[in-house]
Design a protein around this motif. Sequence first.
Motif, PDB file in Angstrom:
ATOM      1  N   ILE A 203       0.847  -1.188   0.000  1.00  0.00           N
ATOM      2  CA  ILE A 203       0.000   0.000   0.000  1.00  0.00           C
ATOM      3  C   ILE A 203       0.883   1.238   0.000  1.00  0.00           C
ATOM      4  CG2 ILE A 203      -1.880  -1.183   1.183  1.00  0.00           C
ATOM      5  CD1 ILE A 203      -1.027   0.241   3.773  1.00  0.00           C
ATOM      6  N   SER A 204       0.326   2.339  -0.451  1.00  0.00           N
ATOM      7  CA  SER A 204       1.093   3.578  -0.505  1.00  0.00           C
ATOM      8  C   SER A 204       1.367   4.099   0.902  1.00  0.00           C
ATOM      9  CB  SER A 204       0.336   4.638  -1.300  1.00  0.00           C
ATOM     10  OG  SER A 204       1.040   5.880  -1.274  1.00  0.00           O
ATOM     11  N   ASP A 206       1.115   6.910   2.040  1.00  0.00           N
ATOM     12  CA  ASP A 206       0.146   7.908   2.515  1.00  0.00           C
ATOM     13  C   ASP A 206      -1.228   7.297   2.810  1.00  0.00           C
ATOM     14  OD1 ASP A 206      -0.642   7.397  -0.061  1.00  0.00           O
ATOM     15  OD2 ASP A 206      -0.543   9.475  -0.750  1.00  0.00           O
ATOM     16  N   HIS A 207      -1.324   5.981   2.885  1.00  0.00           N
ATOM     17  CA  HIS A 207      -2.586   5.327   3.214  1.00  0.00           C
ATOM     18  C   HIS A 207      -3.014   5.766   4.622  1.00  0.00           C
ATOM     19  CE1 HIS A 207      -5.596   2.247   3.963  1.00  0.00           C
ATOM     20  NE2 HIS A 207      -5.497   1.835   2.704  1.00  0.00           N
ATOM     21  N   PRO A 208      -4.254   6.208   4.802  1.00  0.00           N
ATOM     22  CA  PRO A 208      -4.675   6.749   6.100  1.00  0.00           C
ATOM     23  C   PRO A 208      -4.610   5.748   7.248  1.00  0.00           C
ATOM     24  CG  PRO A 208      -6.546   6.509   4.593  1.00  0.00           C
ATOM     25  CD  PRO A 208      -5.316   6.342   3.778  1.00  0.00           C
ATOM     26  N   ALA A 209      -4.726   4.459   6.963  1.00  0.00           N
ATOM     27  CA  ALA A 209      -4.681   3.472   8.045  1.00  0.00           C
ATOM     28  C   ALA A 209      -3.347   3.504   8.778  1.00  0.00           C
ATOM     29  CB  ALA A 209      -4.930   2.066   7.485  1.00  0.00           C
ATOM     30  N   LEU A 210      -2.284   3.860   8.078  1.00  0.00           N
ATOM     31  CA  LEU A 210      -0.961   3.861   8.695  1.00  0.00           C
ATOM     32  C   LEU A 210      -0.827   4.970   9.723  1.00  0.00           C
ATOM     33  CD1 LEU A 210       1.109   3.206   5.450  1.00  0.00           C
ATOM     34  CD2 LEU A 210       0.730   1.590   7.308  1.00  0.00           C
ATOM     35  N   ARG A 211      -1.282   6.152   9.369  1.00  0.00           N
ATOM     36  CA  ARG A 211      -1.171   7.274  10.298  1.00  0.00           C
ATOM     37  C   ARG A 211      -2.069   7.087  11.521  1.00  0.00           C
ATOM     38  NH1 ARG A 211       0.655  12.289   8.593  1.00  0.00           N
ATOM     39  NH2 ARG A 211       0.223  12.934  10.729  1.00  0.00           N
ATOM     40  N   ILE A 232       8.720  -9.814   5.329  1.00  0.00           N
ATOM     41  CA  ILE A 232       7.619  -9.159   4.630  1.00  0.00           C
ATOM     42  C   ILE A 232       6.301  -9.891   4.894  1.00  0.00           C
ATOM     43  CG2 ILE A 232       6.695  -8.579   2.348  1.00  0.00           C
ATOM     44  CD1 ILE A 232       9.609  -8.194   1.417  1.00  0.00           C
ATOM     45  N   ALA A 233       6.347 -11.215   4.844  1.00  0.00           N
ATOM     46  CA  ALA A 233       5.133 -12.014   5.054  1.00  0.00           C
ATOM     47  C   ALA A 233       4.590 -11.856   6.464  1.00  0.00           C
ATOM     48  CB  ALA A 233       5.431 -13.480   4.759  1.00  0.00           C
ATOM     49  N   GLU A 234       5.469 -11.607   7.418  1.00  0.00           N
ATOM     50  CA  GLU A 234       5.069 -11.508   8.815  1.00  0.00           C
ATOM     51  C   GLU A 234       4.530 -10.134   9.180  1.00  0.00           C
ATOM     52  OE1 GLU A 234       6.972 -13.073  13.053  1.00  0.00           O
ATOM     53  OE2 GLU A 234       8.286 -12.454  11.412  1.00  0.00           O
ATOM     54  N   ALA A 235       4.825  -9.124   8.362  1.00  0.00           N
ATOM     55  CA  ALA A 235       4.427  -7.753   8.687  1.00  0.00           C
ATOM     56  C   ALA A 235       2.923  -7.560   8.533  1.00  0.00           C
ATOM     57  CB  ALA A 235       5.171  -6.771   7.788  1.00  0.00           C
ATOM     58  N   ASP A 236       2.381  -6.633   9.310  1.00  0.00           N
ATOM     59  CA  ASP A 236       0.963  -6.301   9.204  1.00  0.00           C
ATOM     60  C   ASP A 236       0.664  -5.507   7.943  1.00  0.00           C
ATOM     61  OD1 ASP A 236       0.051  -7.359  11.812  1.00  0.00           O
ATOM     62  OD2 ASP A 236       1.385  -5.822  12.617  1.00  0.00           O
ATOM     63  N   TYR A 237       1.591  -4.654   7.545  1.00  0.00           N
ATOM     64  CA  TYR A 237       1.465  -3.879   6.318  1.00  0.00           C
ATOM     65  C   TYR A 237       2.751  -4.028   5.503  1.00  0.00           C
ATOM     66  CZ  TYR A 237      -2.110  -1.212   8.963  1.00  0.00           C
ATOM     67  OH  TYR A 237      -3.199  -0.832   9.703  1.00  0.00           O
ATOM     68  N   ILE A 241       6.882   3.582  -1.182  1.00  0.00           N
ATOM     69  CA  ILE A 241       6.933   5.019  -1.452  1.00  0.00           C
ATOM     70  C   ILE A 241       6.742   5.188  -2.956  1.00  0.00           C
ATOM     71  CG2 ILE A 241       8.337   7.109  -1.370  1.00  0.00           C
ATOM     72  CD1 ILE A 241       9.853   5.861   0.989  1.00  0.00           C
ATOM     73  N   PRO A 242       5.659   5.826  -3.411  1.00  0.00           N
ATOM     74  CA  PRO A 242       5.433   5.970  -4.857  1.00  0.00           C
ATOM     75  C   PRO A 242       6.597   6.708  -5.523  1.00  0.00           C
ATOM     76  CG  PRO A 242       3.448   6.507  -3.622  1.00  0.00           C
ATOM     77  CD  PRO A 242       4.548   6.381  -2.614  1.00  0.00           C
ATOM     78  N   MET A 243       7.011   6.205  -6.677  1.00  0.00           N
ATOM     79  CA  MET A 243       8.150   6.751  -7.401  1.00  0.00           C
ATOM     80  C   MET A 243       7.707   7.356  -8.736  1.00  0.00           C
ATOM     81  SD  MET A 243      11.032   6.040  -5.661  1.00  0.00           S
ATOM     82  CE  MET A 243      10.305   6.191  -4.043  1.00  0.00           C
ATOM     83  N   CYS A 244       8.507   8.255  -9.255  1.00  0.00           N
ATOM     84  CA  CYS A 244       8.269   8.877 -10.552  1.00  0.00           C
ATOM     85  C   CYS A 244       9.451   8.630 -11.483  1.00  0.00           C
ATOM     86  CB  CYS A 244       8.052  10.384 -10.403  1.00  0.00           C
ATOM     87  SG  CYS A 244       6.647  10.839  -9.372  1.00  0.00           S
TER      88      CYS A 244
END
Length: 270
Positions: A203-204, A206-211, A232-237, A241-244
């Motif tokens: 997820i990005s 800036d996803h509101p669930a993170l804050r 990675i598999a064990e993490a909750d999220y 970071i979106p890139m350009c």
Amino acid sequence: MPIIEISSLSHPGVEIFSTLTEAQLRGRMECGRGVFIAESPNVIRRALDAGYEPLALLCEQKHITGDAADLIARLGNIPVYTGHRELLATLTGYVLTRGVLCAMRRPRLPEMEDICRNARRIVVIDGVVDTTNIGAIFRSAAALGIDAVLLTSGSCDPLNRRAVRVSMGSVFLVPWTWMEGSLADLGKLGFRTAAMALTDDSISIDHPALRDEPRLAIVMGTEGDGLPRETIAEADYVVRIPMCNGVDSLNVAAAAAVAFWQLRAPERER
């Protein structure tokens, strides 16, 4: 305190600055005598302010009554070695440190549970071995409101001489310790975990669930291989970071600074 003028780097007592490797300095922990080197007056002041114990000082003669004068007044009865600039400049990187080095006792590290008890935001450094990156991550952690730092056993020692220098002494400002166990142990301490990684289901940042998370552990991995799959598999999220412009990722130290700011706890708002 004794001020000892030296004419050679082989003078007894000076080997702690001139010949002992990082591994040898660290290895003295086996006897409870682990040592690290802090460079420059400002970094040494931060270490002293944080309660670190000085063992010996090495500085150019002009700094005895100059940049090091206030330090010497604080150091107590420890040896202060001094010599001409030309002699001391033969130490690698010495000229770049404003002519002052301090050997200091390694502290007894706190337990993970202790430094996490009242923390809202922590960072887990997983397998980052570059000293510059470690120093830069600590500097960002101190500046951007991270409450504690945990490092896996495969990561670089934060009290490595270069890491301390790059951090500008920030390694003394943020509680840290070595992490044993897995991310599940952080869950038991009340943390949700956010692994910074590029995956299809990430997820990005800036996803509101993170804050909105009251307690969040941000997990940073090495640049080359990134975080292990099992982490990675064990993490909750899993967070990206979106890139350009076709850039796939940032340097781990830069990514950490972005993550610390974006994912700061709500009360950290300025």
